[in-house]
Scaffold this active site. Structure first.
Site, mmCIF file in Angstrom:
data_model
loop_
_atom_site.group_PDB
_atom_site.id
_atom_site.type_symbol
_atom_site.label_atom_id
_atom_site.label_comp_id
_atom_site.label_asym_id
_atom_site.label_seq_id
_atom_site.Cartn_x
_atom_site.Cartn_y
_atom_site.Cartn_z
ATOM 1 N N ASP A 333 0.854 -1.177 0.000
ATOM 2 C CA ASP A 333 0.000 0.000 0.000
ATOM 3 C C ASP A 333 0.895 1.233 0.000
ATOM 4 O O ASP A 333 2.122 1.120 0.096
ATOM 5 C CB ASP A 333 -0.910 -0.034 1.231
ATOM 6 C CG ASP A 333 -2.124 0.875 1.081
ATOM 7 O OD1 ASP A 333 -2.217 1.576 0.050
ATOM 8 O OD2 ASP A 333 -2.965 0.889 1.983
ATOM 9 N N ASP A 629 -4.567 -3.222 5.575
ATOM 10 C CA ASP A 629 -4.955 -2.718 6.891
ATOM 11 C C ASP A 629 -6.456 -2.802 7.157
ATOM 12 O O ASP A 629 -6.891 -2.708 8.300
ATOM 13 C CB ASP A 629 -4.496 -1.266 7.070
ATOM 14 C CG ASP A 629 -5.080 -0.337 6.006
ATOM 15 O OD1 ASP A 629 -5.847 -0.805 5.136
ATOM 16 O OD2 ASP A 629 -4.769 0.873 6.045
ATOM 17 N N ASP A 633 -9.334 -6.328 3.372
ATOM 18 C CA ASP A 633 -8.040 -6.850 2.913
ATOM 19 C C ASP A 633 -7.781 -8.263 3.413
ATOM 20 O O ASP A 633 -6.864 -8.937 2.939
ATOM 21 C CB ASP A 633 -6.893 -5.941 3.403
ATOM 22 C CG ASP A 633 -6.831 -4.621 2.642
ATOM 23 O OD1 ASP A 633 -7.137 -4.638 1.440
ATOM 24 O OD2 ASP A 633 -6.503 -3.601 3.257
#
Length: 897
Positions: A333, A629, A633
């Site tokens: 990310d 997070d 996910d």
């Protein structure tokens, strides 16, 4: 009023009756004095600690090792034959083996307990009228808790308010389908847990929505406590390496029994006495067992996990420690991992920037007090927590914290706004729709005000005008293009940009399927945030790329922002542009695989996109590590070979991960890969050392059986060399530093994906062949020279020990010749060498020990000659290492270049 028992059937009561029973008002919560009284009465909100195995249970578990039973069998044979000295030595060896295994497993369990303590749970609670984050164990019955998507419910609670809330109750019911909740529902007294729609249970997860609830039971009084299921965030699993070690042990056990059967058959056929055959069988069995292998591997793994923890990475299971070194692709990310997660509002772009004539502004200060920031503060799901010094701390996701902090600096507080414009409904952010919505009443107005905060391109497309709720102007193509140009200029500079929009509506609730109305949406403006790149990220990216690992950024952010950050971070090929989520939706698997080969930046992607990317990369035989997070996910984190959760992420993401970044930094992933590669290297060294030394002993004993000569070494002497002498050396390999080329190897090489690599097998063959040839030649030379048998065995004992101690240094590196190896970079190996040498000296110097091992004194000349012979053996091993490992490796590198 006394606090009611946790045994009440709370699901049969209304929310109002439950609140009344606990004497609590939802808007205030419990006062601190009452919290202290209830905490004293009910105790902390903790499940009873999982009962730790006693040292005796750990000791008993050592007998699962099949190799240990070979020693037990050898002990039984020597007792039966009344060979008391051999029996005593084997018994001592058995006890030592059991003791080492027990101590190491006990230490490993303590290390895992240390890792567990690193995982902390918090709860958001309203007490004395203030919202705050507290340790979950301090919750008491009657507390008002706030629940958000991704939270793990901290205690059994009765819902009092909920918005689109669903929970996953698989931990209690085994059903993985999400359960829809309704605070207005009243359940029957005997309703099963899954049908109690107004309750949320400790340990379950909020998979969607948000709400508030009153705690009705804590600790062991919860449902999960009653059925004695200790909720644990870490699980000790049987990993591929553990199974591989067990397979090696089982294989060796089968080989040993096969050799024994062959020995007995041939011996009986040749007319050997049964007693002598059995003693020979004991010697071969003892020689073949790598007693220190399981314990040495456990130590290596435990040390690696602890080192990663010291670098702020929490490894949740051994699988991660094994697999990290072979990671070939990292999907990362952006926010918080590559950047500092220190969002700061840099610019407010209000409607006056586009049309200053229509939207008259008195001065620049007034611009900051206009509606874009105010709307974002109104809709934020973060909150301000008052500190002891009177200051406030924003609690929530990084972007939401930045919004409230910026509002606080400008005198715009959420509490004051919500008093003026009370919030009556809200729709949480969804990655699929890319915005959050709230609904507010406006005093004196017939229409309510809806506020939308999220992706600029989504809100800009939905809007028909721009301005604020009181003054707005219809969009024209030119004006819309002006906004798009402003958005592009900010995103190209790497800023995180969100938009704010408004709409007047007569509805008292937002449409959960499509909150934005089809008409009347007012585009309020843009908020441009800056999240600086972590200073260590470019070096970390450079290091991991040099290690052959591909780095892919997958973010929900704007493509231009994502590409800017990726380029600044040094991700290769970031300049090629970004692939967006909508583009992925139009690709078949073949097209997306090609995109994954060509592009390194993927923007506006959803967790579903990430999951698909992981699966397709795995189909290409990549070992994938993925960061995440959010609760959505979790599927991709589970699918990835290494799921990496950021420390600031949701509890659901952490529970699905293998590695938790305690301070969110990408650098931890790189450090973990480095440690993972060293773990694999050191385990290979341990395996080569133990198996090689053992096969040398087997060859030596086996040659005498074939030739019909007396045993060149006794079982008790072999046990001493295997456990006492070689045991210290094998453990020392756990502390070996990383190889110089560790982070320059391709992660797709066999060396990083397999324990028994071709190079390793060649070393396992080279060392026993060379050493056995030397020892066998020495034995037969001395035997035919007429040496006394005790004297001969003493010489062979010293020769076997010295050879093992000397070639241990050759194994410090399988890729470098001896003269390029630093001997001082592992003081534990030098200490082990000193201890082993001292023990060898004591075996001859102490009469009781010398008699026990059936040794006789040797003169200095003989010892010196054996040492020179050992050095010659080491030189031949080094020659074999150069010819069969180093030279072929160099040629492969030259061909590749």
């Amino acid at each position: 009023m006394s606090t009611p028992s946790s045994q009440h059937l709370w699901h049969t009561l209304s929310a109002a009756d439950t609140l009344q029973a606990f004497s609590v008002k939802p808007e205030k919560g419990l006062p601190q004095r009452e919290v202290a009284l209830r905490l004293a009465r009910f105790g902390p909100n903790q499940l009873q600690a999982e009962k730790k195995d006693t040292i005796f249970k750990v000791f008993a578990r050592q007998f699962r090792n099949p190799l240990l039973w070979v020693l037990v069998g050898a002990l039984g044979v020597t007792l039966f034959l009344q060979e008391w000295v051999d029996a005593i030595v084997i018994a001592i060896a058995l006890v030592i083996n059991l003791a080492v295994g027990t101590v190491q497993e006990w230490k490993a369990s303590e290390a895992f307990e240390t890792l567990r303590k690193e995982i902390h749970h918090e709860a958001t609670v309203r007490r004395a009228g203030e919202i705050r984050r507290i340790p979950a164990e301090t919750l008491v019955p009657g507390d008002i808790i706030l629940l958000n998507e991704g939270d793990i419910v901290p205690a059994d609670s009765r819902l009092i308010r909920a918005k689109d809330i669903r929970t996953n109750e698989a931990i209690l019911t085994g059903e993985w389908m999400d359960v829809e909740k309704d605070p207005a529902a009243i359940a029957l007294e005997d309703a099963p847990l899954a049908e109690r729609k107004n309750m949320v249970w400790a340990g379950t997860t909020i998979s969607q929505g948000e709400g508030e609830a009153v705690v009705v039971a804590t600790g062991m009084r919860t449902q999960i406590g009653r059925i004695a299921e200790a909720l644990s965030q870490t699980e000790e699993v049987s990993t591929p390496l553990e199974r591989g070690i067990r397979r090696i042990a089982t294989m060796l056990t089968i080989i040993i029994f096969g050799m024994l059967f062959l020995l007995l058959t041939v011996g009986l056929w040749r007319g050997y006495e049964l007693d002598a055959l059995f003693l020979t069988a004991v010697a071969i069995a003892v020689a073949a067992i790598p007693q220190g292998l399981p314990a040495a591997v456990t130590v290596t793994l435990a040390l690696g996990m602890r080192e990663i923890l010291n670098k702020r990475g929490l490894v949740r299971n051994l699988l991660a420690a094994e697999t990290l070194g072979s990671t070939s692709v990292i999907i990362t990310d952006k926010t918080g991992t590559l950047t500092q997660a220190k969002m700061q509002l840099k610019e407010i772009v209000g409607p006056e920037v586009v049309d200053r004539t229509f939207f008259k502004v008195k001065d620049a200060v007034e611009t900051k007090a206009l509606w874009p920031l105010k709307g974002a503060v109104m809709a934020s799901d973060a909150f301000l927590e008052k500190q002891d010094d009177g200051s406030f701390r924003a609690i929530g996701r990084p972007l939401e914290r930045a919004i409230l902090t910026a509002g606080l600096e400008e005198g715009i507080t959420q509490a004051e706004i919500l008093v003026q414009l009370p919030r009556i409904d809200e729709i949480p952010f969804r990655s699929s729709r890319k915005y959050r919505a709230t609904l507010h009443t406006v005093p004196g107005e017939k229409l309510n005000l809806a506020v939308f905060v999220g992706a600029p391109e989504v809100l800009l497309e939905a809007a028909s005008s721009f301005g604020d709720p009181h003054q707005h102007k219809a969009f024209s193509p030119v004006l819309r293009a002006s906004w798009e140009q402003i958005l592009a200029s900010h995103t190209q500079k790497g800023k995180r940009v969100i938009a704010v929009a408004f709409a007047h509506t007569a509805a008292s609730k937002l449409d959960p399927t499509n909150p934005i109305p089809k008409k009347g949406v007012i585009f309020g403006g843009l908020l441009a945030f800056e999240d600086p790149l972590r200073p260590d990220v470019p070096d970390a990216i450079r290091e991991v790329v040099q290690a052959g690992v591909e780095v892919i950024m997958a973010t929900g952010d704007n493509p231009a922002t994502a590409q800017y950050i990726a380029t600044a971070a040094g991700i290769p090929y970031a300049e090629r542009g970004a692939i967006t989520g909508p583009q992925i939706d139009k690709m078949d698997d073949a097209a997306l695989k090609e995109a994954l080969r060509s592009y390194r930046v993927f923007a506006r992607v959803t967790p579903e996109h990430k999951l698909r990317m992981v699966r397709l990369l795995q189909e290409e035989e990549e070992i994938v590590a993925m960061t995440g997070d959010g609760v959505n996910d979790a599927p991709a984190l589970r699918q990835a070979n290494i799921g990496v959760a950021v420390g600031s992420g949701t509890e659901v993401a952490k529970a699905a991960s293998d590695l938790i970044l305690l301070d969110n930094s990408f650098r931890i992933i790189v450090s973990a890969i480095r440690v993972g590669r060293r773990i694999m290297d050191n385990i290979k060294k341990i395996i080569v050392f133990l198996i090689s030394t053992n096969f040398s002993g087997i060859s030596l004993v086996g040659s005498s059986v074939v030739a019909g000569t007396p045993l060149p070494i006794l079982a008790r002497q072999l046990l001493w060399t295997n456990i006492v002498e070689e045991g210290f050396m094998s453990f020392a390999y756990s502390f070996e530093p990383e190889e110089p080329d560790s982070m320059r190897r391709s992660p797709k090489s066999v060396a990083l994906r397999s324990i028994l690599t071709p190079a390793l097998l060649r070393m396992i063959i080279i060392i026993p062949v060379v050493t056995s040839a030397m020892l066998i030649a020495l034995y037969f030379y001395l035997y035919f020279q007429g040496y006394d048998l005790d004297h001969l065995r003493s010489i062979m004992f010293v020769a076997l020990v010295l050879d093992s101690l000397l070639f241990a240094f050759s194994l410090k590196s399988l890729r470098r010749p001896l003269w390029r190896i630093r001997f001082t970079d592992n003081r534990f190996l030098l200490i082990a060498l000193a201890i082993s040498t001292l023990l060898l000296f004591l075996a001859f110097a102490l009469p009781p020990l010398r008699n026990l091992l059936a040794l006789v004194s040797l003169d200095a000349t003989m010892v010196a000659a054996l040492a020179l012979l050992g050095l010659g053996n080491l030189a031949v091993i080094e020659l074999g290492k150069y010819l069969f490992i180093i030279l072929p490796h160099r040629r492969r590198k030259e061909v590749a270049a």
